[in-house]
Motif scaffolding. Structure first.
Motif, PDB file in Angstrom:
ATOM      1  N   LEU A  12       0.770  -1.277   0.131  1.00  0.00           N
ATOM      2  CA  LEU A  12       0.187   0.222   0.004  1.00  0.00           C
ATOM      3  C   LEU A  12       0.835   1.222   0.079  1.00  0.00           C
ATOM      4  CD1 LEU A  12      -2.553  -0.892   2.837  1.00  0.00           C
ATOM      5  CD2 LEU A  12      -2.506  -1.346   0.418  1.00  0.00           C
TER       6      LEU A  12
ATOM      7  N   LEU B 290      -2.854   5.592   0.729  1.00  0.00           N
ATOM      8  CA  LEU B 290      -3.952   4.573   0.938  1.00  0.00           C
ATOM      9  C   LEU B 290      -3.798   4.016   2.452  1.00  0.00           C
ATOM     10  CD1 LEU B 290      -6.177   3.064  -0.087  1.00  0.00           C
ATOM     11  CD2 LEU B 290      -4.588   1.368  -1.109  1.00  0.00           C
TER      12      LEU B 290
ATOM     13  N   LEU C 239     -12.887   3.960  -1.380  1.00  0.00           N
ATOM     14  CA  LEU C 239     -11.698   4.506  -1.785  1.00  0.00           C
ATOM     15  C   LEU C 239     -11.466   4.125  -3.212  1.00  0.00           C
ATOM     16  CD1 LEU C 239     -10.069   3.098   1.601  1.00  0.00           C
ATOM     17  CD2 LEU C 239     -10.456   5.591   0.949  1.00  0.00           C
TER      18      LEU C 239
ATOM     19  N   ALA D 251      -5.754   6.684   4.574  1.00  0.00           N
ATOM     20  CA  ALA D 251      -7.069   6.702   4.067  1.00  0.00           C
ATOM     21  C   ALA D 251      -7.831   5.574   4.837  1.00  0.00           C
ATOM     22  CB  ALA D 251      -7.176   6.682   2.678  1.00  0.00           C
TER      23      ALA D 251
ATOM     24  N   LYS E  10      -2.297   1.861  -4.789  1.00  0.00           N
ATOM     25  CA  LYS E  10      -1.959   3.073  -4.642  1.00  0.00           C
ATOM     26  C   LYS E  10      -3.573   3.889  -4.831  1.00  0.00           C
ATOM     27  CE  LYS E  10       0.263   6.874  -7.025  1.00  0.00           C
ATOM     28  NZ  LYS E  10       1.433   7.197  -7.936  1.00  0.00           N
ATOM     29  N   ARG E  11      -3.594   4.938  -3.824  1.00  0.00           N
ATOM     30  CA  ARG E  11      -4.767   5.844  -3.770  1.00  0.00           C
ATOM     31  C   ARG E  11      -4.953   6.587  -4.881  1.00  0.00           C
ATOM     32  NH1 ARG E  11      -7.288   9.661   0.779  1.00  0.00           N
ATOM     33  NH2 ARG E  11      -9.350   9.666  -0.274  1.00  0.00           N
ATOM     34  N   SER E  12      -6.026   6.658  -5.632  1.00  0.00           N
ATOM     35  CA  SER E  12      -6.277   7.494  -6.549  1.00  0.00           C
ATOM     36  C   SER E  12      -6.926   8.770  -5.903  1.00  0.00           C
ATOM     37  CB  SER E  12      -7.377   6.953  -7.621  1.00  0.00           C
ATOM     38  OG  SER E  12      -7.781   7.934  -8.385  1.00  0.00           O
ATOM     39  N   GLN E  13      -6.248   9.962  -6.350  1.00  0.00           N
ATOM     40  CA  GLN E  13      -6.780  11.287  -5.620  1.00  0.00           C
ATOM     41  C   GLN E  13      -7.388  12.011  -6.935  1.00  0.00           C
ATOM     42  OE1 GLN E  13      -4.140  12.840  -3.276  1.00  0.00           O
ATOM     43  NE2 GLN E  13      -3.788  10.943  -1.953  1.00  0.00           N
TER      44      GLN E  13
ATOM     45  N   VAL F 169      -8.838   3.487  -5.961  1.00  0.00           N
ATOM     46  CA  VAL F 169      -7.404   2.863  -6.026  1.00  0.00           C
ATOM     47  C   VAL F 169      -7.152   2.560  -7.396  1.00  0.00           C
ATOM     48  CG1 VAL F 169      -7.498   2.094  -3.665  1.00  0.00           C
ATOM     49  CG2 VAL F 169      -8.134   0.556  -5.545  1.00  0.00           C
TER      50      VAL F 169
ATOM     51  N   THR G  75     -13.292   1.651  -7.202  1.00  0.00           N
ATOM     52  CA  THR G  75     -13.557   1.911  -5.830  1.00  0.00           C
ATOM     53  C   THR G  75     -14.099   0.942  -5.029  1.00  0.00           C
ATOM     54  OG1 THR G  75     -14.438   4.122  -6.969  1.00  0.00           O
ATOM     55  CG2 THR G  75     -15.227   3.478  -4.481  1.00  0.00           C
TER      56      THR G  75
END
Length: 91
Positions: A6, A10, A25, A13, A80-83, A27, A61
């Motif tokens: 991670l 992420l 979330l 979050a 990986k977190r998508s922002q 991602v 998501t």
């Protein structure tokens, strides 16, 4: 959960989410380039669309539980977190 897969955003979050079953979330899922039919089925069960072998980055998501399950899969390289991006120099 395999926290080594991670990114920091992420992981942070995940600590703020109240409902571990709610898909909240966004991602990026980075996988091995060649996916087995079982791996494709797992991704599709989490609502990931456009899953084909030969493609190695997917967006979805997901719920914290789904992220935990994917982080344990051997064919997942990292998550990986998508922002939301913003435009620079916007007036």
């Amino acid at each position: 959960m395999n926290y080594q897969k991670l990114d920091a955003a992420l992981a942070t979050a995940l600590n703020d989410v109240q409902d571990s079953e709610e898909a909240s979330l966004a991602v990026f899922i980075h996988t091995e380039p060649i996916l087995t039919s079982a791996a494709i089925a797992v991704l599709e069960s989490f609502g990931v669309s456009g899953v084909t072998s030969g493609k190695d980055i997917f967006t979805a998501t997901l719920s914290p539980n789904a992220i935990s399950q994917l982080s344990e899969a051997a064919w997942v390289k990292y998550l990986k977190r998508s922002q939301q991006l913003r435009l620079l120099n916007q007036k």
